[in-house]
Design a protein around this motif. Sequence first.
Motif, PDB file in Angstrom:
ATOM      1  N   LYS A   1      -2.998 -16.527 -28.462  1.00 51.96           N
ATOM      2  CA  LYS A   1      -1.923 -17.449 -28.816  1.00 51.96           C
ATOM      3  C   LYS A   1      -2.530 -18.605 -29.594  1.00 51.96           C
ATOM      4  CE  LYS A   1       1.758 -20.348 -26.881  1.00 51.96           C
ATOM      5  NZ  LYS A   1       2.440 -20.816 -25.634  1.00 51.96           N
ATOM      6  N   ASN A   2      -2.109 -18.733 -30.835  1.00 49.78           N
ATOM      7  CA  ASN A   2      -2.631 -19.775 -31.727  1.00 49.78           C
ATOM      8  C   ASN A   2      -4.153 -19.741 -31.812  1.00 49.78           C
ATOM      9  OD1 ASN A   2       0.045 -20.654 -32.118  1.00 49.78           O
ATOM     10  ND2 ASN A   2      -0.068 -22.012 -30.331  1.00 49.78           N
ATOM     11  N   GLY A   3      -4.684 -18.495 -31.864  1.00 48.25           N
ATOM     12  CA  GLY A   3      -6.117 -18.306 -32.062  1.00 48.25           C
ATOM     13  C   GLY A   3      -6.956 -18.322 -30.816  1.00 48.25           C
TER      14      GLY A   3
ATOM     15  N   THR B   1       1.433  -8.978 -34.855  1.00 43.21           N
ATOM     16  CA  THR B   1       1.445 -10.435 -34.936  1.00 43.21           C
ATOM     17  C   THR B   1       2.888 -10.924 -34.956  1.00 43.21           C
ATOM     18  OG1 THR B   1      -0.634 -10.468 -36.177  1.00 43.21           O
ATOM     19  CG2 THR B   1       0.730 -12.451 -36.265  1.00 43.21           C
ATOM     20  N   ILE B   2       3.184 -11.887 -34.085  1.00 41.30           N
ATOM     21  CA  ILE B   2       4.528 -12.461 -34.001  1.00 41.30           C
ATOM     22  C   ILE B   2       4.438 -13.951 -34.301  1.00 41.30           C
ATOM     23  CG2 ILE B   2       6.579 -12.793 -32.577  1.00 41.30           C
ATOM     24  CD1 ILE B   2       5.595 -10.496 -30.801  1.00 41.30           C
TER      25      ILE B   2
ATOM     26  N   VAL C   1       1.785 -18.609 -32.924  1.00 41.31           N
ATOM     27  CA  VAL C   1       1.410 -17.308 -33.461  1.00 41.31           C
ATOM     28  C   VAL C   1       0.793 -16.493 -32.330  1.00 41.31           C
ATOM     29  CG1 VAL C   1       0.024 -16.040 -35.124  1.00 41.31           C
ATOM     30  CG2 VAL C   1       0.989 -18.267 -35.757  1.00 41.31           C
ATOM     31  N   TYR C   2       1.352 -15.306 -32.083  1.00 42.19           N
ATOM     32  CA  TYR C   2       0.851 -14.400 -31.055  1.00 42.19           C
ATOM     33  C   TYR C   2       0.242 -13.185 -31.755  1.00 42.19           C
ATOM     34  CZ  TYR C   2       3.858 -17.187 -28.001  1.00 42.19           C
ATOM     35  OH  TYR C   2       4.447 -18.220 -27.327  1.00 42.19           O
ATOM     36  N   GLU C   3      -1.035 -12.935 -31.475  1.00 45.39           N
ATOM     37  CA  GLU C   3      -1.738 -11.807 -32.087  1.00 45.39           C
ATOM     38  C   GLU C   3      -2.112 -10.805 -31.005  1.00 45.39           C
ATOM     39  OE1 GLU C   3      -4.450 -13.365 -35.561  1.00 45.39           O
ATOM     40  OE2 GLU C   3      -4.505 -14.811 -33.901  1.00 45.39           O
TER      41      GLU C   3
END
Length: 276
Positions: free
Chosen positions: A39-41, A250-251, A263-265
């Motif tokens: 989440k956010n890197g 990625t969302i 940002v969710y990866e």
Amino acid sequence: MKKNVFLILILVIGLVSCGDDDKPVVAKMNKLTKVTCKKNGTEYPDYSLDISYNQDGNVSKIVTSRGTFNLIYTGNKISVIDGSNMHTEDYQLSGKVVLTKDEWAVNEYVLNEEYIKNQYNYKYSGSNLSETDWIFQRPLEEGGYKKNTPVSVDKYTWQNGNVVTYAYLPRDEVSYTYATQVRPENFPFRIVNTLQPVTPDLVNPLNTLYGTLNRYLPVSASRYQLGENKESAEYTFSYMLVGDYITGMTIHEQFGESSDKNVYEYSFTYNYEPDK
């Protein structure tokens, strides 16, 4: 003449045999065994899943940030037991489709007594999940339980093999749009009952219990709250493929007109190889 007929029959049989031999063998794809998220890197273990399967290819254990959950199959019922041996959920099935989900809790007034706190009854239109009714009950200090009448809480609208709207009744909804990215059969993506579609439950293998899954994968979603205090959020989805496997998702999440965004990866691993 008889000789010619015999030769023709031999030729036809040979062609049929070759046709059978030439049929392509479709290899079964490995099943999803691990989900990780950033989440956010930053590593986000709250959104991780580790999945194990039994010899029949059914999910036998799921490890999440909330603990370990073992699945026990008995006839048309799946029971979920947590790491402390506490009975947490039951799924009642018809064939391979869930009809009812019971969530268990401990009665605070009676020692060692469990009861069904939440019951969800699922309705289908053909093989498509269309609606969910919820029944809630709570224990009474003087004994017994108080149960509410069934309430319709979830509604799904389908179009061309995809869920285009999820509504959390009476006033919240999430609408989805699609392009042409076909969902691989081993990628258990489902539009789930959430107003914030970033959860790992989107790809939980137990999603296959809820009838037909989406034909395509979404490219965007919009959340709306009706009424005076209208809230909204926008979501975009992108996918990484290696061969036929989706290895990443990625969302992007944007809240209304504010600057708040996430940002969710997701990364996906497929290590369970089904029998050929």
